[in-house]
Design an enzyme around this catalytic site. Structure first.
Site, PDB file in Angstrom:
ATOM      1  N   GLY A  32      43.081  34.234  43.886  1.00  0.00           N
ATOM      2  CA  GLY A  32      43.607  35.129  42.837  1.00  0.00           C
ATOM      3  C   GLY A  32      42.459  36.003  42.406  1.00  0.00           C
ATOM      4  O   GLY A  32      42.111  36.952  43.089  1.00  0.00           O
ATOM      5  N   THR A  33      41.832  35.642  41.277  1.00  0.00           N
ATOM      6  CA  THR A  33      40.467  36.075  41.021  1.00  0.00           C
ATOM      7  C   THR A  33      40.241  37.415  40.389  1.00  0.00           C
ATOM      8  O   THR A  33      40.913  38.391  40.642  1.00  0.00           O
ATOM      9  CB  THR A  33      39.651  36.086  42.331  1.00  0.00           C
ATOM     10  OG1 THR A  33      39.499  34.790  42.783  1.00  0.00           O
ATOM     11  CG2 THR A  33      38.309  36.694  42.180  1.00  0.00           C
ATOM     12  N   THR A  34      39.168  37.439  39.622  1.00  0.00           N
ATOM     13  CA  THR A  34      38.537  38.691  39.225  1.00  0.00           C
ATOM     14  C   THR A  34      37.085  38.581  39.638  1.00  0.00           C
ATOM     15  O   THR A  34      36.382  37.674  39.176  1.00  0.00           O
ATOM     16  CB  THR A  34      38.617  38.872  37.695  1.00  0.00           C
ATOM     17  OG1 THR A  34      40.001  38.742  37.311  1.00  0.00           O
ATOM     18  CG2 THR A  34      38.077  40.219  37.278  1.00  0.00           C
TER      19      THR A  34
END
Lengths: 229, 248
Positions: A32-34
């Protein structure tokens, strides 16, 4: 008859085994992530969250470290499929080591970005979208690498499912002569903002500073106050 | 193989050592290099010079078709001595490897890296059953990050770096001249002249202009360049080594 490894789009070691193993989409862990990279005169600041999920709907891990050293003065974020990103990083690290031992000098960051783009395009790694940050004799560099092998250099860049939230803050706050301290606080705030709204991001912060001295990674459980950074 | 044949086996099979630890086929390949006309390479601070002799079997032959200097990439050239056909195969390995490096890293290939890619290829032909080693030596000259480099490859696949070197026929005499006359402060022009003079040792008459091929890779531009016939003629005339050409 004679061995010649001349395919520039394939890693030198271990590609064939991995290609067989592209698993079924449902059970693939995604970050997912940022992830954020900011280039400054002193070096590159990279910040990421710590969540892994199954399609952003179930949190499968809360303490992932999504940035790894891949070169004495470069680091890369894990974005997309966890398996794809992990093997991508291992393979690049092997290439960096071979290059250095064979030629007696470290790969430049531009060469590393080119190689990473080639592998993303032609290699066995699927569904990845990492950031590469590194320092060499030409200065600090931040690249984003897309799943089709696109390589784009930038002053700052964000990838992952929380990118739009993080970019919102960066567009307002980033400026040309940003220094490492300010970049660290800005990136931490941007990851925290993304974690508030993006279901694929959260559970904490990892900061990574890449300077000509090397790669320094710091892990936080949760999001620290600004004066703790 | 039986009897006498067996005793000679190490003479025939490339992969077989002789009892005293030699690879005869590799040594014979070195002899093949000596039968070729000479090539000279000289490294100066201003760049690298490659000079090759072009022998003509008949005045009816087009000398330009004797190819002994080859551009590998913008910044590297190779001179050969020995079997021209074998050289061509290695030239193509080198050209491909230069482009592979460009594709893989978006960087021009280093002269040392290129040389080692070629020598690794040569070496495989000294250890593979049924293969024959390359009957050719090469001089790899070019610019690495603004620094002139000059390497030699031999049929065993060993790379060596040189300031100045001759390969091919009459190698010892030419090398002797280079050893006597070489200086670390040569200009590029001085390097060209020294290479021509060295080639002329044992060729007292000198050369017709089309009898030599000359290329340079200048440090400043980093570019491979082949000298025109009239430039070679001027140098030969200046050095008093000009003889009549085929056409006259």
């Amino acid at each position: 008859m004679m061995l010649d490894n001349t395919d520039p789009y394939e890693p030198e070691l271990g590609a064939a085994e991995w290609r067989e193993q592209a698993g079924d989409e449902q059970n693939v862990n995604k970050t997912g992530t940022t992830t954020i990279g900011i280039a400054t005169d002193e070096g590159v600041l990279i910040a990421t969250d710590r969540r892994a999920s199954l399609g952003g709907r179930f949190v499968s891990n809360k303490q992932v470290v999504k940035v790894e050293e891949i070169h004495p003065t470069a680091a890369m974020t894990l974005v997309g499929s966890v398996g794809g990103a992990q093997s991508f990083i291992k393979s690049l690290r092997a290439e960096v080591n071979l290059y250095e031992t064979r030629r007696g000098q470290d790969m430049s960051i531009e060469a590393l970005a080119t190689l990473a783009g080639n592998f993303a395009r032609g290699g066995p790694f699927f569904a990845i979208n990492p950031i590469l940050g590194g320092v060499d004799e030409d200065g600090s560099h931040v690249y984003s690498i897309d799943p089709a092998g696109g390589v784009m250099k930038d002053d700052y860049t964000v990838t992952g499912s929380g990118m739009m939230v993080a970019y919102g803050l960066l567009e307002g706050e980033w400026h040309e002569d940003i220094e490492m301290d300010e970049a660290r606080r800005l990136a931490a705030r941007a990851v925290e903002s993304a974690a508030e709204r993006d279901t694929g991001s959260g559970n904490g912060l990892v900061l990574c500073e890449v300077t000509e001295e090397g790669v320094d990674i710091t892990e936080y459980d949760g999001f620290p106050d600004e004066d703790e950074l | 193989m039986q009897g006498q044949n067996q005793q000679q086996a190490y003479d025939r099979g490339i992969t077989i050592f002789s009892p005293d630890g030699r690879l005869y086929q590799v040594e014979y390949a070195r002899e093949a290099v000596k039968r070729g006309s000479a090539s000279v390479g000289i490294r100066t601070p201003e760049g690298v010079v490659l000079v090759a002799e072009r022998r003509s079997r008949s005045p009816l032959m087009e000398r330009d078709s004797v190819e002994k200097l080859h551009k590998i990439d913008d910044h590297v050239g190779i001179a050969s001595a020995g079997h021209v056909a074998d050289a061509r195969q290695l030239i193509d390995v080198a050209r491909r490897q230069a482009q592979v490096n460009q594709l893989r890293y978006d960087e021009t290939i280093g002269v040392e890296t290129l040389t080692k890619a070629v020598t690794d290829h040569i070496q495989q032909y000294t250890q593979t059953g049924g293969a024959r080693p390359f009957g050719v030596a090469l001089l790899v000259g070019g610019i690495d990050d603004g620094e002139p480099r000059l390497f030699e490859t031999d049929p065993s696949g060993t790379p060596y770096e040189w300031k100045a070197i001759a390969i091919g026929g009459n190698r010892e005499e030419i090398q002797g001249h280079l050893e006597d006359e070489y200086s670390d402060e040569l200009t590029l022009q001085g390097g060209i002249d020294l290479a021509i003079e060295a080639m002329a040792v044992g060729e007292e008459d000198g050369f017709p202009p089309e009898g030599l091929a000359i290329s340079t890779v200048e440090t400043e531009s980093g570019e491979y360049r082949t000298l025109e016939l009239d430039e070679i003629e001027n140098r030969l005339a200046e050095l008093d080594l000009l003889t009549e050409g085929d056409d006259e």
